[in-house]
Design a protein around this motif. Structure first.
Motif, short mmCIF file in Angstrom:
data_model
loop_
_atom_site.label_atom_id
_atom_site.label_comp_id
_atom_site.label_asym_id
_atom_site.label_seq_id
_atom_site.Cartn_x
_atom_site.Cartn_y
_atom_site.Cartn_z
N ASP A 166 0.87 -1.07 0.00
CA ASP A 166 0.22 0.01 0.20
C ASP A 166 0.97 1.15 0.14
O ASP A 166 1.50 1.55 1.05
CB ASP A 166 -0.94 -0.01 1.23
N PRO A 167 1.00 2.05 -1.12
CA PRO A 167 1.81 3.20 -1.06
C PRO A 167 1.32 4.22 -0.04
O PRO A 167 2.41 5.03 0.22
CB PRO A 167 1.56 3.83 -2.67
N ALA A 168 0.22 4.21 0.18
CA ALA A 168 -0.33 5.19 1.47
C ALA A 168 0.55 4.99 2.71
O ALA A 168 0.65 5.87 3.39
CB ALA A 168 -1.54 5.01 1.49
N LEU A 169 1.01 3.78 2.84
CA LEU A 169 1.74 3.41 4.32
C LEU A 169 2.83 4.30 4.33
O LEU A 169 3.28 4.94 5.44
CB LEU A 169 2.15 2.25 4.38
N SER A 170 3.53 4.37 3.20
CA SER A 170 4.95 5.03 3.27
C SER A 170 4.74 6.63 3.66
O SER A 170 5.20 7.23 4.51
CB SER A 170 5.74 5.13 2.17
N ILE A 171 3.56 6.96 2.91
CA ILE A 171 3.21 8.57 2.97
C ILE A 171 2.69 8.91 4.54
O ILE A 171 3.24 9.77 4.89
CB ILE A 171 2.06 9.02 1.95
N MET A 172 1.86 7.99 4.98
CA MET A 172 1.27 8.10 6.21
C MET A 172 2.44 8.22 7.36
O MET A 172 2.47 9.10 8.39
CB MET A 172 0.55 7.17 6.76
N ALA A 173 3.52 7.29 7.30
CA ALA A 173 4.78 7.30 8.11
C ALA A 173 5.46 8.60 8.05
O ALA A 173 5.79 8.96 8.91
CB ALA A 173 5.39 6.00 7.71
N ARG A 174 5.89 8.74 6.72
CA ARG A 174 6.53 9.92 6.50
C ARG A 174 5.92 11.21 7.33
O ARG A 174 6.61 12.20 8.02
CB ARG A 174 6.46 10.24 5.00
N GLU A 175 4.62 11.37 6.95
CA GLU A 175 3.92 12.74 7.51
C GLU A 175 3.90 12.69 8.86
O GLU A 175 4.00 13.66 9.76
CB GLU A 175 2.81 12.81 6.77
N ALA A 176 3.67 11.58 9.37
CA ALA A 176 3.84 11.22 11.03
C ALA A 176 5.05 11.83 11.80
O ALA A 176 5.15 12.20 12.76
CB ALA A 176 3.18 9.72 11.34
N ILE A 177 5.92 11.14 11.12
CA ILE A 177 7.36 11.65 11.49
C ILE A 177 7.72 13.07 11.49
O ILE A 177 8.17 13.74 12.38
CB ILE A 177 8.72 10.81 10.97
N ILE A 178 7.36 13.74 10.33
CA ILE A 178 7.35 15.10 10.07
C ILE A 178 6.70 15.96 11.00
O ILE A 178 7.38 17.15 11.54
CB ILE A 178 7.24 15.42 8.68
N ALA A 179 5.42 15.45 11.25
CA ALA A 179 4.60 16.11 12.26
C ALA A 179 5.32 15.95 13.71
O ALA A 179 5.21 17.23 14.47
CB ALA A 179 3.21 15.52 12.37
N ALA A 180 5.89 15.06 13.98
CA ALA A 180 6.66 14.86 15.36
C ALA A 180 7.82 15.79 15.71
O ALA A 180 8.09 15.99 16.73
CB ALA A 180 7.01 13.25 15.58
N ILE A 181 8.73 15.86 14.37
CA ILE A 181 9.93 16.42 14.51
C ILE A 181 9.86 17.93 14.35
O ILE A 181 10.83 18.60 14.63
CB ILE A 181 10.74 15.93 14.01
N THR A 182 8.86 18.49 13.52
CA THR A 182 9.17 19.71 12.90
C THR A 182 7.86 20.50 13.35
O THR A 182 6.88 20.11 13.98
CB THR A 182 9.07 19.92 11.32
N THR A 183 7.90 21.89 13.20
CA THR A 183 7.09 23.04 13.44
C THR A 183 6.54 23.32 12.25
O THR A 183 7.12 23.23 11.27
CB THR A 183 7.53 24.15 14.35
N GLY A 184 5.27 23.98 12.19
CA GLY A 184 4.92 24.53 10.99
C GLY A 184 5.25 26.08 10.80
O GLY A 184 4.81 26.55 9.71
N GLU A 185 6.00 26.47 11.62
CA GLU A 185 6.44 27.95 11.60
C GLU A 185 7.77 28.11 10.95
O GLU A 185 8.74 26.97 11.06
CB GLU A 185 6.42 28.52 12.88
N SER A 186 8.19 28.89 10.39
CA SER A 186 9.45 29.07 9.62
C SER A 186 10.37 29.83 10.80
O SER A 186 11.79 30.06 10.51
CB SER A 186 9.40 30.04 8.57
#
Length: 230
Positions: A166-186
């Motif tokens: 399921d290609p969506a698995l990789s995308i979901m994992a990627r976005e979960a990690i990005i949300a955990a380690i980054t902020t939405g601000e610059s």
């Protein structure tokens, strides 16, 4: 010159065996027979089977590393991280035997040279995010999380029959990690002391007005703040 040609011939023979039959097919006897050399030659050039497998992994990983380092940097380091993640997963799924050789063979306290090179590229991408003030955890913690999750996801996809991937698995994992380690601000200011500390620690080596000792002390202080999870 002849030594280099012999080395290349052995690596190619081992790489072909790996692609055709997996790691179990890469025996010393089979490699020597395919390359047309005697075992003393193989041991002289690579030391032992681990040395040969490391060379095969590095050879197979060159295309991945070339693609990853050739990715043009944009003004958005988080988006660049997404591109790097996708390239990593795609390489593993496309080259399962090589990927498993590098990331599936765990040797406590050590890692193959190819994996170390890939880790350095990842660390550089994470550092850009920190310098932009968008990292909410330490650089080391972020890199470990990305690596562990990306590696696990890729090995999981490799283990599944192609029709069940399921290609969506990789995308979901990627976005979960990005949300955990980054902020939405610059800017790191929006993420409290930890974000500020991570950003300041990332640029500390560039602070020319400070002495070397002062930059080292500042780095130590910011590491302690980032590790405190304020």
């Amino acid at each position: 010159m002849e030594r280099d040609l012999t080395r290349e011939r052995i690596i190619k023979a081992a790489s072909d065996l790996l692609a055709q039959g997996g790691r179990d097919a890469v025996s010393t006897r089979a490699v020597c027979a395919a390359a047309g050399v005697q075992s003393p030659t193989l041991y002289r050039l690579f030391g032992d089977k681990h040395g040969l497998l490391d060379a095969v992994a590095s050879h197979g990983f060159e295309s991945y590393l070339a693609g990853k380092t050739a990715l043009a940097e944009t003004d958005d380091p988080v988006e660049d991280l997404r591109h790097g993640w996708d390239l990593h997963v795609n390489f593993g799924v496309t080259n399962p035997a090589c990927y498993a050789l590098i990331f599936g063979d765990v040797r406590p306290g050590t890692e193959p040279p190819a994996a170390r090179r890939a880790a350095a590229v990842l660390a550089a991408r994470v550092k850009r995010i920190a310098e932009a003030g968008r990292l909410r955890v330490s650089e080391e913690r972020a890199a470990h999380l990305i690596h562990a999750t990306g590696r696990g996801m890729t090995l999981t996809l490799i283990s599944l029959p192609e029709e069940r991937r399921d290609p969506a698995l990789s995308i979901m994992a990627r976005e979960a990690i990005i949300a955990a380690i980054t902020t939405g601000e610059s800017t790191a200011a929006g993420d409290g002391p930890t974000g500020i500390a991570v950003a300041l620690r990332a640029v500390a080596p560039q602070l020319a007005p400070l002495s070397s000792a002062e930059r080292t002390l500042l780095t130590e202080w910011m590491d302690r703040v980032a590790a405190s999870d304020l």
